[in-house]
Scaffold this active site. Structure first.
Site, short mmCIF file in Angstrom:
data_model
loop_
_atom_site.label_atom_id
_atom_site.label_comp_id
_atom_site.label_asym_id
_atom_site.label_seq_id
_atom_site.Cartn_x
_atom_site.Cartn_y
_atom_site.Cartn_z
N GLY A 1 0.83 -1.19 0.00
CA GLY A 1 0.00 0.00 0.00
C GLY A 1 0.87 1.24 0.00
O GLY A 1 2.02 1.21 0.43
N HIS B 1 -4.48 1.32 7.54
CA HIS B 1 -3.13 1.87 7.59
C HIS B 1 -2.99 3.04 6.61
O HIS B 1 -2.47 4.11 6.96
CB HIS B 1 -2.13 0.76 7.26
CG HIS B 1 -0.69 1.18 7.24
ND1 HIS B 1 0.21 0.77 8.20
CD2 HIS B 1 0.01 1.94 6.37
CE1 HIS B 1 1.40 1.27 7.91
NE2 HIS B 1 1.31 1.99 6.80
N GLU B 2 -3.47 2.85 5.37
CA GLU B 2 -3.32 3.90 4.35
C GLU B 2 -4.22 5.10 4.63
O GLU B 2 -3.80 6.24 4.44
CB GLU B 2 -3.58 3.33 2.95
CG GLU B 2 -2.63 2.23 2.52
CD GLU B 2 -1.15 2.53 2.72
OE1 GLU B 2 -0.75 3.71 2.60
OE2 GLU B 2 -0.39 1.59 2.99
N GLN C 1 2.98 9.90 1.37
CA GLN C 1 4.26 9.17 1.44
C GLN C 1 5.19 9.52 0.28
O GLN C 1 6.37 9.19 0.33
CB GLN C 1 4.02 7.66 1.48
CG GLN C 1 3.39 7.20 2.77
CD GLN C 1 3.22 5.70 2.75
OE1 GLN C 1 2.20 5.19 2.30
NE2 GLN C 1 4.24 4.99 3.22
N CYS D 1 6.01 -0.23 7.26
CA CYS D 1 5.66 0.94 6.46
C CYS D 1 6.86 1.34 5.61
O CYS D 1 7.98 1.38 6.11
CB CYS D 1 5.25 2.08 7.38
SG CYS D 1 4.76 3.58 6.50
N LEU D 2 6.59 1.65 4.35
CA LEU D 2 7.66 2.08 3.45
C LEU D 2 8.29 3.39 3.91
O LEU D 2 9.43 3.68 3.57
CB LEU D 2 7.11 2.23 2.02
CG LEU D 2 6.61 0.94 1.37
CD1 LEU D 2 5.97 1.24 0.03
CD2 LEU D 2 7.74 -0.07 1.23
N HIS E 1 -2.57 7.30 7.07
CA HIS E 1 -1.58 8.19 6.46
C HIS E 1 -2.22 9.50 5.98
O HIS E 1 -1.60 10.56 6.07
CB HIS E 1 -0.90 7.52 5.26
CG HIS E 1 0.31 6.71 5.60
ND1 HIS E 1 1.44 7.25 6.19
CD2 HIS E 1 0.57 5.40 5.43
CE1 HIS E 1 2.34 6.30 6.35
NE2 HIS E 1 1.83 5.16 5.91
#
Length: 160
Positions: free
Chosen positions: A46, A133-134, A51, A91-92, A137
């Site tokens: 995701g 999660h997304e 991000q 997480c990226l 963000h």
């Protein structure tokens, strides 16, 4: 299509609230394409626009074919949650850390697809976790803010 730079914590853009997308434009199509390319290149499941430094309410996810493959959502809004799951997240934007996060086991989100049509996506397990999660963000929330524990995962054993 292009690979974008993934912003890392503690960059302040990750703590901002993303703005709604008022209409679908060719720039939004390019953003969706670039986000998917960036997510796949980074081997993530995701990615949210903040991000990559863009404060728009846009997310992409791909939790595998069993969860519908690539999902693109513009202006996503979680409309229902039920049950509970506790599991690991990474997480990226926070490389090298994972955390155990309690999330809803089932989650329903509505938003627009790339054509501007309203769609609803219902997810369980990994997809439900990914949606939550997304969307976090987009609201300036990182998994480390809601994790019950945060840790460095053990390096995977390499096959010889």
């Amino acid at each position: 299509m292009a690979i974008r730079f993934i912003v890392k914590d503690p960059d302040p853009v990750l703590r901002e609230h993303a703005k709604p997308v008022p209409k679908i434009t060719p720039n939004i199509h390019k953003l969706l394409d670039d986000m998917a390319d960036t997510m796949y290149e980074a081997q993530g499941v995701g990615l949210a626009a903040p991000q990559i430094g863009i404060l728009k309410r846009v997310i992409v996810m791909d939790c595998g074919e069993e969860h519908g493959g690539l999902i693109e959502l513009i202006n996503p809004e979680i409309i229902a949650k039920e049950g509970e799951q506790l599991g690991p997240e990474g997480c990226l934007s926070i490389p090298g850390l994972q955390g155990d996060v309690r999330r809803a086991a089932k989650c329903t989100v509505k938003g627009w697809n790339r054509n501007g049509d309203e769609i609803t996506v219902e997810g369980t397990e990994l997809l439900a976790r990914c949606i939550q999660h997304e969307v976090d963000h987009l609201n300036g929330v990182l998994f480390t803010d809601v994790a019950e524990s945060v840790y460095r995962p053990e390096p995977e054993e390499q096959e010889q």
